[in-house]
Design a protein around this motif. Structure first.
Motif, PDB file in Angstrom:
ATOM      1  N   ILE A  45       0.854  -1.189   0.000  1.00 29.54           N
ATOM      2  CA  ILE A  45       0.000   0.000   0.000  1.00 29.54           C
ATOM      3  C   ILE A  45       0.889   1.238   0.000  1.00 29.54           C
ATOM      4  CG2 ILE A  45      -1.851   1.231   1.197  1.00 29.54           C
ATOM      5  CD1 ILE A  45      -2.526  -1.435   2.597  1.00 29.54           C
ATOM      6  N   PRO A  46       0.850   2.067  -1.042  1.00 34.70           N
ATOM      7  CA  PRO A  46       1.694   3.265  -1.105  1.00 34.70           C
ATOM      8  C   PRO A  46       1.073   4.405  -0.294  1.00 34.70           C
ATOM      9  CG  PRO A  46       0.444   3.043  -3.137  1.00 34.70           C
ATOM     10  CD  PRO A  46       0.073   1.860  -2.275  1.00 34.70           C
ATOM     11  N   LEU A  47       1.793   4.879   0.731  1.00 35.26           N
ATOM     12  CA  LEU A  47       1.266   5.869   1.658  1.00 35.26           C
ATOM     13  C   LEU A  47       2.123   7.133   1.637  1.00 35.26           C
ATOM     14  CD1 LEU A  47       0.883   3.338   4.592  1.00 35.26           C
ATOM     15  CD2 LEU A  47      -1.016   4.204   3.234  1.00 35.26           C
ATOM     16  N   ASN A  48       1.455   8.289   1.733  1.00 40.03           N
ATOM     17  CA  ASN A  48       2.146   9.569   1.876  1.00 40.03           C
ATOM     18  C   ASN A  48       1.955  10.096   3.290  1.00 40.03           C
ATOM     19  OD1 ASN A  48       2.849   9.616  -0.861  1.00 40.03           O
ATOM     20  ND2 ASN A  48       0.971  10.684  -1.428  1.00 40.03           N
ATOM     21  N   LEU A  49       2.916  10.903   3.752  1.00 39.84           N
ATOM     22  CA  LEU A  49       2.760  11.607   5.016  1.00 39.84           C
ATOM     23  C   LEU A  49       1.849  12.807   4.772  1.00 39.84           C
ATOM     24  CD1 LEU A  49       3.441  12.364   7.947  1.00 39.84           C
ATOM     25  CD2 LEU A  49       5.530  13.444   7.090  1.00 39.84           C
ATOM     26  N   ASP A  50       0.645  12.786   5.350  1.00 38.66           N
ATOM     27  CA  ASP A  50      -0.355  13.814   5.047  1.00 38.66           C
ATOM     28  C   ASP A  50      -0.660  14.757   6.193  1.00 38.66           C
ATOM     29  OD1 ASP A  50      -0.573  13.076   2.452  1.00 38.66           O
ATOM     30  OD2 ASP A  50      -2.468  12.002   2.640  1.00 38.66           O
ATOM     31  N   GLY A  51      -0.170  14.507   7.403  1.00 34.00           N
ATOM     32  CA  GLY A  51      -0.435  15.457   8.476  1.00 34.00           C
ATOM     33  C   GLY A  51      -0.199  14.867   9.847  1.00 34.00           C
ATOM     34  N   THR A  52      -0.593  15.628  10.872  1.00 31.80           N
ATOM     35  CA  THR A  52      -0.520  15.170  12.252  1.00 31.80           C
ATOM     36  C   THR A  52      -1.907  15.125  12.852  1.00 31.80           C
ATOM     37  OG1 THR A  52      -0.202  17.394  13.160  1.00 31.80           O
ATOM     38  CG2 THR A  52       1.779  16.166  12.543  1.00 31.80           C
ATOM     39  N   PHE A  53      -2.036  14.336  13.910  1.00 27.84           N
ATOM     40  CA  PHE A  53      -3.335  14.111  14.531  1.00 27.84           C
ATOM     41  C   PHE A  53      -3.151  14.128  16.032  1.00 27.84           C
ATOM     42  CE2 PHE A  53      -7.158  11.452  15.492  1.00 27.84           C
ATOM     43  CZ  PHE A  53      -8.089  12.190  14.774  1.00 27.84           C
ATOM     44  N   GLU A  54      -4.054  14.797  16.746  1.00 22.27           N
ATOM     45  CA  GLU A  54      -3.982  14.892  18.195  1.00 22.27           C
ATOM     46  C   GLU A  54      -5.240  14.321  18.832  1.00 22.27           C
ATOM     47  OE1 GLU A  54      -2.980  18.832  19.539  1.00 22.27           O
ATOM     48  OE2 GLU A  54      -1.787  19.225  17.751  1.00 22.27           O
ATOM     49  N   VAL A  55      -5.051  13.581  19.914  1.00 22.52           N
ATOM     50  CA  VAL A  55      -6.185  12.988  20.625  1.00 22.52           C
ATOM     51  C   VAL A  55      -6.027  13.250  22.120  1.00 22.52           C
ATOM     52  CG1 VAL A  55      -6.596  11.182  18.918  1.00 22.52           C
ATOM     53  CG2 VAL A  55      -4.999  10.750  20.770  1.00 22.52           C
ATOM     54  N   PRO A  56      -7.140  13.366  22.855  1.00 26.57           N
ATOM     55  CA  PRO A  56      -7.056  13.662  24.288  1.00 26.57           C
ATOM     56  C   PRO A  56      -6.559  12.508  25.135  1.00 26.57           C
ATOM     57  CG  PRO A  56      -9.335  13.397  23.625  1.00 26.57           C
ATOM     58  CD  PRO A  56      -8.530  13.382  22.367  1.00 26.57           C
ATOM     59  N   SER A  57      -6.742  11.257  24.655  1.00 23.57           N
ATOM     60  CA  SER A  57      -6.294  10.089  25.416  1.00 23.57           C
ATOM     61  C   SER A  57      -5.574   9.126  24.482  1.00 23.57           C
ATOM     62  CB  SER A  57      -7.475   9.383  26.086  1.00 23.57           C
ATOM     63  OG  SER A  57      -7.058   8.153  26.662  1.00 23.57           O
ATOM     64  N   PHE A  58      -4.260   8.971  24.697  1.00 21.37           N
ATOM     65  CA  PHE A  58      -3.484   8.051  23.872  1.00 21.37           C
ATOM     66  C   PHE A  58      -3.996   6.623  24.018  1.00 21.37           C
ATOM     67  CE2 PHE A  58      -0.131   4.880  23.698  1.00 21.37           C
ATOM     68  CZ  PHE A  58       0.448   5.109  22.465  1.00 21.37           C
ATOM     69  N   ASP A  59      -4.178   6.162  25.257  1.00 22.22           N
ATOM     70  CA  ASP A  59      -4.553   4.769  25.499  1.00 22.22           C
ATOM     71  C   ASP A  59      -5.899   4.423  24.871  1.00 22.22           C
ATOM     72  OD1 ASP A  59      -2.248   4.054  26.936  1.00 22.22           O
ATOM     73  OD2 ASP A  59      -3.061   4.870  28.791  1.00 22.22           O
ATOM     74  N   LYS A  60      -6.872   5.307  25.050  1.00 17.53           N
ATOM     75  CA  LYS A  60      -8.196   5.028  24.491  1.00 17.53           C
ATOM     76  C   LYS A  60      -8.158   5.005  22.967  1.00 17.53           C
ATOM     77  CE  LYS A  60     -10.988   6.787  28.326  1.00 17.53           C
ATOM     78  NZ  LYS A  60     -11.993   7.810  28.755  1.00 17.53           N
ATOM     79  N   PHE A  61      -7.347   5.890  22.394  1.00 18.03           N
ATOM     80  CA  PHE A  61      -7.320   5.971  20.932  1.00 18.03           C
ATOM     81  C   PHE A  61      -6.675   4.741  20.318  1.00 18.03           C
ATOM     82  CE2 PHE A  61      -5.327   7.314  16.917  1.00 18.03           C
ATOM     83  CZ  PHE A  61      -6.477   7.723  16.230  1.00 18.03           C
ATOM     84  N   VAL A  62      -5.494   4.354  20.789  1.00 14.67           N
ATOM     85  CA  VAL A  62      -4.782   3.246  20.146  1.00 14.67           C
ATOM     86  C   VAL A  62      -5.455   1.906  20.421  1.00 14.67           C
ATOM     87  CG1 VAL A  62      -2.583   4.466  20.106  1.00 14.67           C
ATOM     88  CG2 VAL A  62      -3.135   2.987  22.042  1.00 14.67           C
ATOM     89  N   SER A  63      -6.197   1.800  21.535  1.00 17.96           N
ATOM     90  CA  SER A  63      -6.884   0.543  21.810  1.00 17.96           C
ATOM     91  C   SER A  63      -8.176   0.431  21.019  1.00 17.96           C
ATOM     92  CB  SER A  63      -7.174   0.401  23.307  1.00 17.96           C
ATOM     93  OG  SER A  63      -8.030   1.451  23.749  1.00 17.96           O
ATOM     94  N   GLY A  64      -8.735   1.585  20.620  1.00 16.69           N
ATOM     95  CA  GLY A  64      -9.924   1.628  19.776  1.00 16.69           C
ATOM     96  C   GLY A  64     -11.149   0.998  20.422  1.00 16.69           C
ATOM     97  N   PRO A  65     -12.305   1.192  19.833  1.00 12.94           N
ATOM     98  CA  PRO A  65     -12.542   2.112  18.724  1.00 12.94           C
ATOM     99  C   PRO A  65     -12.393   3.555  19.175  1.00 12.94           C
ATOM    100  CG  PRO A  65     -14.630   1.313  19.563  1.00 12.94           C
ATOM    101  CD  PRO A  65     -13.561   0.559  20.297  1.00 12.94           C
ATOM    102  N   PRO A  66     -12.156   4.494  18.234  1.00 11.29           N
ATOM    103  CA  PRO A  66     -11.961   5.888  18.624  1.00 11.29           C
ATOM    104  C   PRO A  66     -13.227   6.487  19.228  1.00 11.29           C
ATOM    105  CG  PRO A  66     -12.147   5.694  16.240  1.00 11.29           C
ATOM    106  CD  PRO A  66     -12.052   4.295  16.772  1.00 11.29           C
ATOM    107  N   VAL A  67     -13.039   7.513  20.024  1.00 14.36           N
ATOM    108  CA  VAL A  67     -14.167   8.174  20.669  1.00 14.36           C
ATOM    109  C   VAL A  67     -15.032   8.831  19.610  1.00 14.36           C
ATOM    110  CG1 VAL A  67     -14.845   9.955  22.295  1.00 14.36           C
ATOM    111  CG2 VAL A  67     -12.828   8.548  22.756  1.00 14.36           C
ATOM    112  N   ALA A  68     -16.310   8.517  19.626  1.00 11.50           N
ATOM    113  CA  ALA A  68     -17.241   9.094  18.663  1.00 11.50           C
ATOM    114  C   ALA A  68     -17.850  10.381  19.215  1.00 11.50           C
ATOM    115  CB  ALA A  68     -18.346   8.094  18.333  1.00 11.50           C
ATOM    116  N   TYR A  69     -18.179  11.266  18.286  1.00 16.22           N
ATOM    117  CA  TYR A  69     -18.906  12.509  18.592  1.00 16.22           C
ATOM    118  C   TYR A  69     -18.134  13.436  19.539  1.00 16.22           C
ATOM    119  CZ  TYR A  69     -22.403   9.445  16.577  1.00 16.22           C
ATOM    120  OH  TYR A  69     -23.065   8.564  15.743  1.00 16.22           O
ATOM    121  N   LYS A  70     -16.801  13.424  19.424  1.00 14.70           N
ATOM    122  CA  LYS A  70     -15.955  14.348  20.168  1.00 14.70           C
ATOM    123  C   LYS A  70     -15.015  15.030  19.171  1.00 14.70           C
ATOM    124  CE  LYS A  70     -17.259  13.191  24.408  1.00 14.70           C
ATOM    125  NZ  LYS A  70     -17.934  14.153  25.328  1.00 14.70           N
ATOM    126  N   PRO A  71     -15.005  16.369  19.109  1.00 15.85           N
ATOM    127  CA  PRO A  71     -14.099  17.054  18.175  1.00 15.85           C
ATOM    128  C   PRO A  71     -12.639  16.735  18.474  1.00 15.85           C
ATOM    129  CG  PRO A  71     -15.796  18.561  18.965  1.00 15.85           C
ATOM    130  CD  PRO A  71     -15.901  17.319  19.803  1.00 15.85           C
TER     131      PRO A  71
END
Length: 259
Positions: A133-159
């Protein structure tokens, strides 16, 4: 998420809310700095497949920041079902050892809802090829909780903050799908995910409103465009560009021009 993904809203006019502002505090250095910009274009891509991988770093405040690598605009070497299977078979621990980071999040398989995207990629558009899969570096992403994000699923309905330079075009006559916050902010869907529900295709979007369970005060709507709509985002905007996910991991970007 990455999670692009991918792309889109001029947030200089955002009605800024305290909950979102709290996420915009300076964070430590991401895995790869956004340098050596280069243009990319995914034209007539509505309904087409793309894939995104986020390599995340844990932050001192328990949040997370990282880079997202996205296949949008790149030709895929095999049919969608083959590429979907390759993506689903990827292993986060293996990728951490090879590319670094404290955690890996697989955002997809995805399908684009916008018709065309022009964006700024980084690192001279040097591709990171993973499982073909050919991927480009397209940006950075910030989340309020590292553990919750990487364990998934991501938090819904939160900016969430998504820093990128992009311009997303929705053609006149297309139907767009939107979430409206209790405060009246509008977020327009630009991509959908097949991660949680493989049947969540662009052909099934007309039934999406019946399949979502919205928080109190939130609304879902669909509308047909009578003219072209363009959403833009800037990586250095202040306040930063924000996105919202639904519980099926559909990706919506703040739409400053929508009521």
């Amino acid at each position: 998420m990455p999670a692009f993904f991918a792309a889109a809203a001029l947030v200089a006019l955002v009605a800024w809310h305290p909950a979102v502002q709290a996420q915009a505090k300076p964070a430590s250095k991401p895995i790869v700095n956004l340098t050596d910009p280069c243009p990319i274009k995914a034209e007539n891509w509505r309904g087409k497949a793309f894939y995104e991988i986020l390599f995340m770093f844990r932050q001192p405040n328990s949040g997370g920041i990282g880079n997202y690598f996205n296949s949008l605009s790149n030709a895929l070497p095999a049919p969608n079902d083959v590429m979907d299977a390759r993506f689903r078979a990827l292993n986060g621990d293996t990728l951490k050892k090879e590319f670094g980071g404290d955690g890996v999040f697989f955002n997809g398989p995805r399908r684009l809802v916008a018709n065309t995207i022009t964006a700024m990629s980084w690192n001279g558009c040097k591709q990171r090829v993973i499982a073909g899969i050919p991927l480009n570096l397209d940006g950075t992403f910030e989340v309020p909780s590292f553990d919750k994000f990487v364990s998934g699923p991501p938090v819904a309905y939160k900016p969430l903050v998504s820093k990128r330079d992009s311009r997303m075009i929705f053609n006149a006559g297309e139907t767009v799908y939107e979430l409206i916050t209790p405060e009246g902010s509008v977020y327009t869907m630009f991509s959908l995910s097949l991660k949680a529900d493989p049947k969540n295709t662009i052909e099934n979007l007309p039934t999406l409103g019946k399949r979502l369970t919205l928080p109190t005060g939130w609304q879902f709507r669909s509308r047909k465009l009578d003219k072209q709509m363009v959403l833009t985002a800037a990586a250095d905007s202040n306040p930063p560009n924000t996105v919202v996910l639904d519980q099926l991991e559909g990706n919506y970007q703040y739409n400053a021009g929508a009521k």
